[in-house]
Design a protein around this motif. Structure first.
Motif, PDB file in Angstrom:
ATOM      1  N   VAL A  83      16.095  -8.074   1.027  1.00  0.00           N
ATOM      2  CA  VAL A  83      15.447  -7.209   0.039  1.00  0.00           C
ATOM      3  C   VAL A  83      14.107  -7.817  -0.369  1.00  0.00           C
ATOM      4  O   VAL A  83      13.074  -7.135  -0.416  1.00  0.00           O
ATOM      5  N   GLU A  84      14.127  -9.107  -0.625  1.00  0.00           N
ATOM      6  CA  GLU A  84      12.907  -9.815  -1.039  1.00  0.00           C
ATOM      7  C   GLU A  84      11.812  -9.682   0.019  1.00  0.00           C
ATOM      8  O   GLU A  84      10.651  -9.425  -0.298  1.00  0.00           O
ATOM      9  N   ALA A  85      12.200  -9.828   1.273  1.00  0.00           N
ATOM     10  CA  ALA A  85      11.208  -9.761   2.347  1.00  0.00           C
ATOM     11  C   ALA A  85      10.604  -8.358   2.442  1.00  0.00           C
ATOM     12  O   ALA A  85       9.392  -8.195   2.589  1.00  0.00           O
ATOM     13  N   VAL A  86      11.470  -7.340   2.321  1.00  0.00           N
ATOM     14  CA  VAL A  86      10.958  -5.958   2.384  1.00  0.00           C
ATOM     15  C   VAL A  86      10.002  -5.736   1.207  1.00  0.00           C
ATOM     16  O   VAL A  86       8.936  -5.119   1.340  1.00  0.00           O
ATOM     17  N   ARG A  87      10.379  -6.289   0.046  1.00  0.00           N
ATOM     18  CA  ARG A  87       9.547  -6.144  -1.148  1.00  0.00           C
ATOM     19  C   ARG A  87       8.175  -6.785  -0.923  1.00  0.00           C
ATOM     20  O   ARG A  87       7.142  -6.220  -1.253  1.00  0.00           O
ATOM     21  N   LEU A  88       8.173  -7.952  -0.305  1.00  0.00           N
ATOM     22  CA  LEU A  88       6.903  -8.628  -0.034  1.00  0.00           C
ATOM     23  C   LEU A  88       6.058  -7.811   0.926  1.00  0.00           C
ATOM     24  O   LEU A  88       4.844  -7.708   0.756  1.00  0.00           O
ATOM     25  N   VAL A  89       6.688  -7.204   1.907  1.00  0.00           N
ATOM     26  CA  VAL A  89       5.943  -6.348   2.843  1.00  0.00           C
ATOM     27  C   VAL A  89       5.302  -5.206   2.061  1.00  0.00           C
ATOM     28  O   VAL A  89       4.117  -4.893   2.244  1.00  0.00           O
ATOM     29  N   ALA A  90       6.080  -4.623   1.146  1.00  0.00           N
ATOM     30  CA  ALA A  90       5.561  -3.509   0.352  1.00  0.00           C
ATOM     31  C   ALA A  90       4.392  -3.980  -0.509  1.00  0.00           C
ATOM     32  O   ALA A  90       3.352  -3.302  -0.594  1.00  0.00           O
ATOM     33  N   GLU A  91       4.554  -5.135  -1.137  1.00  0.00           N
ATOM     34  CA  GLU A  91       3.505  -5.631  -2.039  1.00  0.00           C
ATOM     35  C   GLU A  91       2.227  -5.970  -1.304  1.00  0.00           C
ATOM     36  O   GLU A  91       1.133  -5.864  -1.844  1.00  0.00           O
ATOM     37  N   ARG A  92       2.379  -6.396  -0.075  1.00  0.00           N
ATOM     38  CA  ARG A  92       1.191  -6.816   0.675  1.00  0.00           C
ATOM     39  C   ARG A  92       0.444  -5.626   1.264  1.00  0.00           C
ATOM     40  O   ARG A  92      -0.621  -5.796   1.850  1.00  0.00           O
TER      41      ARG A  92
END
Lengths: 126, 663
Positions: A83-92
């Motif tokens: 979840v964290e990784a997907v979130r980082l992709v979204a944020e970037r």
């Protein structure tokens, strides 16, 4: 393997193929009812390579990063890290800011534990 | 000068698809001493073997090299064929060009080159081979079965039926094992005790069976057909020959609060006790950790009430030493520790129990007399949640990596029986997969769902939280509905992973039998030799080899007995001539070889040697007992002076192979 899936796997370090579909992550999740996609679905959807679907989901910001799923997963899949990784992709992604920095103080609850605020900043900060 | 024949096998396409077998035969045909080199589709077939036999006769071969599969597969086949053609079987060498070549390479040119090199090494070895003659050893016609559960009982009964004496060593005071603790057995629902106890009694009555209960294996020496085993008979403090099993002492003993292991600590027993009514042998035993007389010399009630005069506080451990031809490991299993899974609250609530505890709670001889009552308050539970795969199918850090195999079926049984006896009870089973391969197994599980209305929910339980009102809040996934469920339960039952008995690892060391990473005994071949250990003369029965249910355990136990009977019916065993021997003139007496020998085959003795100046000198030198040596070669490597050598795998042969490979 598509690029997004590759990025999520690399950033999370999670072996989604180890998942045996028991659903213990979702069984243990305190934010379950708030989420559109639940932890086990995150794992399955990333494994299928449909990361786009997750990028636009509110579920990304409902995960408390409490790591209960990571702690209890019998297969060592570590769903919260996915979840964290997907979130980082979204944020970037450019132009996707959800908050401006000066909006934050008003949203902070003084009773909120420091760890929760730090986690929240990690989710919202650009 | 040897006359060597080379035979290259295609193994269908197993070898031929990756290795150019014709090129291999041709290249090896040019090697020194090779007089004939051929290839064939299946060298192990009858016509393939005839090809070898005919060549031995036609060319007068003195050595044979077969380029084929692993020697573990067909070395014996080819040795026999050579012997039939009049060649010493130890003049046959195998070059493994399947497992170690064709199966692991993709590139044909590379694989072919490697096959030629492996063949060349085997040829270099055969040049130095000498005919070896296998010795013979006798067979002690008595078997030892370690473990007295249903596996050990069945194996012992079958061996005894065939007319051979058997000893059962059981570490608990009675035989019966886990099966004695079960209530009903799936899928027929026959009462476990009703089908087990007659077999226990049969063991006691069979004149070929001796039960050594409350005993442990202390040491093992020897080899197949000739094991010597020392058995510790733990002090019972009750004379076995006098005790009548009347049980009066167990009623009068003033120490009443000893957790009863037979009921998994859910009720108490006395310090002197008989594990259960149908125990075999039915002889009391004193628990030294609790007995007042043994602890501080104050009491002696049991001794006073015993009319047979059987109580003996001065008893100590004794030892029995016996010779056996075969040893059977039947050490069974344990329930793994579930308290490590905090989320299930096993150590927080008495109402979270394991399935084996549930068996005791439903058993007429259990702590509740067979009425299903909550351990905490003795009330009827109205909502019961069964959780599957607790500790099974995990990463090694989280639990056991294997499926425990029996849980799906016993849970279906528990759920079904609960619904049958208490129709007002709601029963939920949380499963990941329902695994029911077995005769009438899936039908049984379907009955639980269709006839008995058990709620099977696909998903795991995330946490069990004990509430102040005494209920247990169960938070779980329903993966089909994509919902998170919250169930208020009265009783939670954990299908705990099974694990091999704690005693198995140390026993394996005593037996030099191999184990896998989970401490299950390894079989000699997973498909074709499933009841034998790779260590000759050691056999495997029941759960100690892997998870299995009662029907499978009994089948395996009987299969194991058949193998033991096969061994014990022989009068002589042909040994392995590939054993170590020491050159006394080179031996410096350092003991390195004896220290590394896993079989205890090497002894030292003082011998007189005549020196060049005609004086005599006494030197300490090694001697290898060829009957005990298994030919592992550890001593040849450990020997610093090069005195130790292994027939069939001599140092010079191995160096010749290395030279041939590096040429």
């Amino acid at each position: 393997m598509n690029d997004l899936k590759d990025r999520v796997l690399r950033m999370s370090g999670s072996a989604v193929v180890k998942c045996m579909r028991c659903g213990k992550c979702s069984a243990t999740c305190p934010s379950y009812d708030e989420m559109e996609y639940h932890p086990h679905e995150f794992v399955y959807i990333v494994e299928r390579g449909d990361v786009e679907k997750l990028l636009s989901s509110e579920s990304l910001y409902k995960c408390l990063t409490c790591f209960a799923c990571v702690e209890r997963c019998p297969r060592g899949v570590e769903p919260a890290k996915v979840v964290e990784a997907v979130r980082l992709v979204a944020e970037r992604q450019q132009g996707g800011n959800r908050l401006k920095p000066d909006e934050i103080p008003a949203l902070c609850d003084p009773d909120l534990p420091g760890q929760a605020i730090a986690t929240a900043f990690r989710k919202y900060a650009k | 000068m040897q006359k060597i024949g080379v035979f290259v096998c295609h193994c269908g396409t197993n070898i031929a698809a990756t290795v150019d077998v014709k090129a291999v035969a041709e290249a090896l045909g040019r090697e020194p001493s090779v007089v004939v080199s051929q290839d064939y589709t299946y060298m192990c077939s009858e016509s393939g073997q005839n090809l070898i036999k005919d060549s031995i006769r036609d060319y007068g071969l003195t050595g044979v090299v077969i380029c084929s599969c692993s020697p573990r597969m067909h070395e014996n086949t080819f040795r026999k064929a050579a012997a039939q053609a009049g060649l010493n079987p130890y003049m046959v060498e195998i070059a493994n060009i399947r497992e170690q070549c064709s199966w692991i390479h993709k590139d044909k040119a590379e694989a072919t080159e490697k096959a030629i090199i492996l063949g060349r090494a085997a040829i270099a070895k055969v040049q130095l081979n000498t005919p070896l003659i296998a010795g013979e050893s006798s067979v002690t016609k008595r078997a030892l079965v370690i473990g007295g559960g249903i596996a050990g009982i069945q194996t012992a009964l079958d061996i005894a039926e065939a007319g051979f004496p058997v000893d059962i060593v059981e570490q608990k005071p009675t035989i019966g094992g886990k099966m004695a603790q079960l209530d009903k057995t799936f899928p027929t629902l026959d009462c476990s005790a009703c089908i087990l106890t007659p077999k226990m009694v049969e063991c006691a009555q069979n004149e070929n069976i001796r039960i050594l209960s409350y005993s442990e294996v202390e040491s093992v020496s020897g080899f197949v057909g000739n094991f010597t085993v020392k058995i510790r008979r733990k002090a019972r403090y009750v004379d076995e020959t006098k005790c009548t099993g009347c049980g009066l002492c167990t009623e009068k003993c003033p120490v009443k609060k000893v957790p009863n292991e037979f009921n998994l600590g859910m009720d108490n027993r006395r310090a002197i006790y008989i594990p259960f009514a149908q125990a075999v042998p039915k002889i009391a035993v004193i628990d030294a950790d609790y007995c007042n007389m043994l602890k501080n010399g104050k009491c002696g009630v049991c001794s006073k009430v015993c009319t047979a005069g059987a109580v003996d506080y001065k008893q100590t451990d004794t030892f029995v030493e016996e010779k056996y031809g075969a040893i059977v490991a039947a050490t069974g299993y344990e329930i793994s520790d579930v308290s490590r899974y905090d989320e299930y609250a096993y150590s927080q609530s008495k109402d979270v129990i394991t399935s084996l505890e549930f068996e005791r709670l439903t058993n007429a001889a259990g702590p509740t007399g067979g009425t299903l009552l909550r351990p905490s308050d003795g009330k009827h539970p109205h909502t019961i949640v069964f959780i599957q795969c607790v500790g099974s199918r995990c990463t090694p850090e989280k639990g056991k990596p294997y499926c425990s195999k029996i849980c799906c079926m016993y849970t279906a049984k528990h759920a079904m029986l609960t619904r049958e006896k208490y129709p007002d009870t709601d029963v939920y089973v949380f499963y990941i997969d329902v695994r029911t391969p077995g005769k009438n197994f899936d039908e049984f599980y379907r009955r639980a769902v269709e006839e008995f209305g058990v709620h099977y929910i696909k998903g795991a339980v995330g946490k069990v939280a004990p509430r102040a009102d005494g209920t247990l809040e169960v938070q779980a996934s329903d993966l089909i509905m994509n919902e998170q469920l919250h169930i208020s339960a009265d009783l939670v039952v954990l299908a705990a992973a099974i694990e091999p008995s704690k005693s198995a690892r140390s026993l394996a060391t005593l037996l030099t039998a191999s184990m896998d990473t989970n401490d299950f005994f390894t079989e000699a071949h997973p498909k074709l030799r499933p009841v034998e250990s790779p260590t000759a003369g050691v056999f495997l029965s029941g759960m100690c080899q892997g998870p299995k249910d009662i029907p499978e355990t009994v089948s395996q136990a009987s299969a194991c007995a058949a193998k033991v009977i096969g061994l014990l019916s022989k009068n002589k065993l042909t040994g392995n001539p590939c054993v170590a021997h020491s050159d006394e003139l080179m031996c410096n007496g350092c003991s390195n070889c004896a220290n590394v020998c896993p079989y205890g085959a090497i002894t030292y003795s003082d011998k007189e040697f005549r020196m060049p100046d005609r004086t005599t000198k006494t030197r300490r030198v090694a001697w290898v007992n060829p009957a005990v040596c298994q030919g592992c070669g550890a001593c040849t490597v450990a020997c610093p002076s090069g005195a130790m050598d292994l027939s069939g795998f001599s140092n010079s042969q191995i160096m010749a192979e290395v030279d041939a490979i590096c040429k």
